[in-house]
Design an enzyme around this catalytic site. Structure first.
Site, PDB file in Angstrom:
ATOM      1  N   LYS A  62      13.393  10.610  59.840  1.00  0.00           N
ATOM      2  CA  LYS A  62      13.453  11.844  59.050  1.00  0.00           C
ATOM      3  C   LYS A  62      14.824  12.135  58.446  1.00  0.00           C
ATOM      4  O   LYS A  62      15.076  13.230  57.945  1.00  0.00           O
ATOM      5  CB  LYS A  62      12.984  13.087  59.845  1.00  0.00           C
ATOM      6  CG  LYS A  62      11.692  12.932  60.615  1.00  0.00           C
ATOM      7  CD  LYS A  62      10.645  12.096  59.955  1.00  0.00           C
ATOM      8  CE  LYS A  62       9.969  12.724  58.762  1.00  0.00           C
ATOM      9  NZ  LYS A  62       8.984  11.761  58.174  1.00  0.00           N
ATOM     10  N   HIS A 129      14.068   1.905  62.520  1.00  0.00           N
ATOM     11  CA  HIS A 129      14.584   3.110  63.185  1.00  0.00           C
ATOM     12  C   HIS A 129      15.180   2.767  64.547  1.00  0.00           C
ATOM     13  O   HIS A 129      15.491   3.668  65.328  1.00  0.00           O
ATOM     14  CB  HIS A 129      13.455   4.131  63.402  1.00  0.00           C
ATOM     15  CG  HIS A 129      12.977   4.816  62.164  1.00  0.00           C
ATOM     16  ND1 HIS A 129      13.830   5.294  61.202  1.00  0.00           N
ATOM     17  CD2 HIS A 129      11.725   5.136  61.739  1.00  0.00           C
ATOM     18  CE1 HIS A 129      13.124   5.865  60.237  1.00  0.00           C
ATOM     19  NE2 HIS A 129      11.848   5.780  60.538  1.00  0.00           N
ATOM     20  N   SER A 159      12.162  18.614  60.054  1.00  0.00           N
ATOM     21  CA  SER A 159      11.371  17.590  59.375  1.00  0.00           C
ATOM     22  C   SER A 159      10.530  16.800  60.387  1.00  0.00           C
ATOM     23  O   SER A 159       9.342  16.540  60.165  1.00  0.00           O
ATOM     24  CB  SER A 159      12.317  16.651  58.611  1.00  0.00           C
ATOM     25  OG  SER A 159      11.591  15.704  57.882  1.00  0.00           O
TER      26      SER A 159
END
Ligand code: PPS
Length: 313
Positions: A62, A129, A159
């Site tokens: 995010k 990630h 988010s």
């Protein structure tokens, strides 16, 4: 990846995830909480063959991954937007550690994502990630280019809160207050945002690393498109930089079916429920209570003290 699945097939497979049959669960790998499926792949990912001409987009979720990924992909293709729009970005940019469970992939003979990435022609754009210490070690020996994105952690919380609810991830259903506690703990997926950020913050001056901030992209998208292009060794014309900037505006990315992940992720189709949610800096101001804001400020101060990393308010 489009060699193996069409957009429609991917969508159908994806619908099977994060349901009662395949709920989102976490496991632990080397002290970091990751999706259980990712934990199972991690030993294999350590020997993933990195190439010197790869460009990796690495981030805590995010932070602006999809945005930067799109800019990088466009620049890598010299701004040839026709080529870029040929298929969905999710099928063009492998998400290294993210594969569907084997029983789901088997329905379409879809290999794990990292094996598909192995077969892709250079230059590749790869998304991850994973916290820095868990990335394939060759990323450092081959000196692949890495664009790392950070975002004000308060906006990251907001988010991610909506995203977990949108996709029915582990943190879905928690009231915002409890979500903050979860996401600000070591029990959250991908580990703590501060460890993730600091790993790359400390390496931000290495020549193969470009560290960008979501807030700077909001302030000056054109300038950041140029910075990214230069980092990739591309001398693009002013017109090409303008075109990429336009292509990567929030409104364009939201309305472009080859970028907006909603269709592929089979997200909730109710209005207002979108991966491309607001795309703004400062959303936290309408979500945090005064007490939550103070607690978050104290946490940021404690975790980032002495590192030089700060965030605008
Ligand atoms: S993910 O799931 O980790 O890949 O998500 P990520 O792409 O990192 O972050 C999603 C947030 O980035 C916003 N976004 C953008 N903002 C401004 N302009 C553009 N072009 C853009 N593209 C994506 C997206 O809306 C998510 O932020 P929020 O605050 O939820 O709207």
């Amino acid at each position: 990846m489009d060699k193996y699945v069409t957009i429609e097939e991917f969508r159908e497979l994806r619908k099977k995830l994060f349901t009662d049959e395949h709920p989102h669960t976490l496991g632990e790998y080397e002290g970091v909480q990751l999706d259980s499926g990712i934990c199972e792949m991690m030993d294999e990912l350590k020997s993933f063959k990195v190439r010197a001409d790869d460009c990796w987009i690495v981030s805590y979720p995010k932070a602006g991954t999809t945005w930067v990924q799109e800019i990088v992909f466009c620049a890598m293709h010299d701004g040839n937007l026709q080529e870029v729009n040929k298929t969905h970005t999710k099928l063009q940019v492998p998400f290294l550690e993210h594969s569907m469970p084997e029983e789901v992939r088997r329905l379409k003979n879809l290999p794990p994502t990292h094996r598909i990435a192995d077969e892709m022609p250079s230059p590749r754009v790869i998304k991850s990630h994973l916290p820095g210490q868990l990335l394939p070690p060759q990323i450092w020996t081959k000196k692949a280019k890495i664009v790392y994105v950070i975002r004000n952690p308060k906006d990251l919380m907001v988010s991610y809160f909506y995203f977990e609810n949108l996709l029915n991830l582990k943190g879905a259903g928690l009231p915002f207050e409890e979500y903050l506690e979860y996401r600000n703990s070591n029990k959250a997926s991908e580990g703590s945002w501060w460890d993730h950020y600091l790993y790359f913050w400390k390496r931000r001056h290495q020549p193969n690393v470009l560290l960008l901030r979501f807030e700077d992209l909001k302030r000056d998208l054109r300038g950041n498109v140029e910075t990214i292009s230069r980092f990739l060794g591309k001398a693009l014309s002013a017109k090409t930089l303008d075109d990429i900037t336009e292509h990567c505006s929030f409104d364009n990315m939201k309305s472009n079916p080859m970028i907006n992940p909603d269709y592929l992720l089979s997200t909730d189709e109710r209005p207002g429920r979108s991966f491309m949610r607001k795309g703004k800096s400062g959303s936290w101001k309408t979500h945090f209570t005064v007490a939550q804001n103070e607690a978050m400020d104290a946490l940021i101060k404690e975790k980032l003290h002495g590192t030089g990393l700060t965030f605008d308010h």
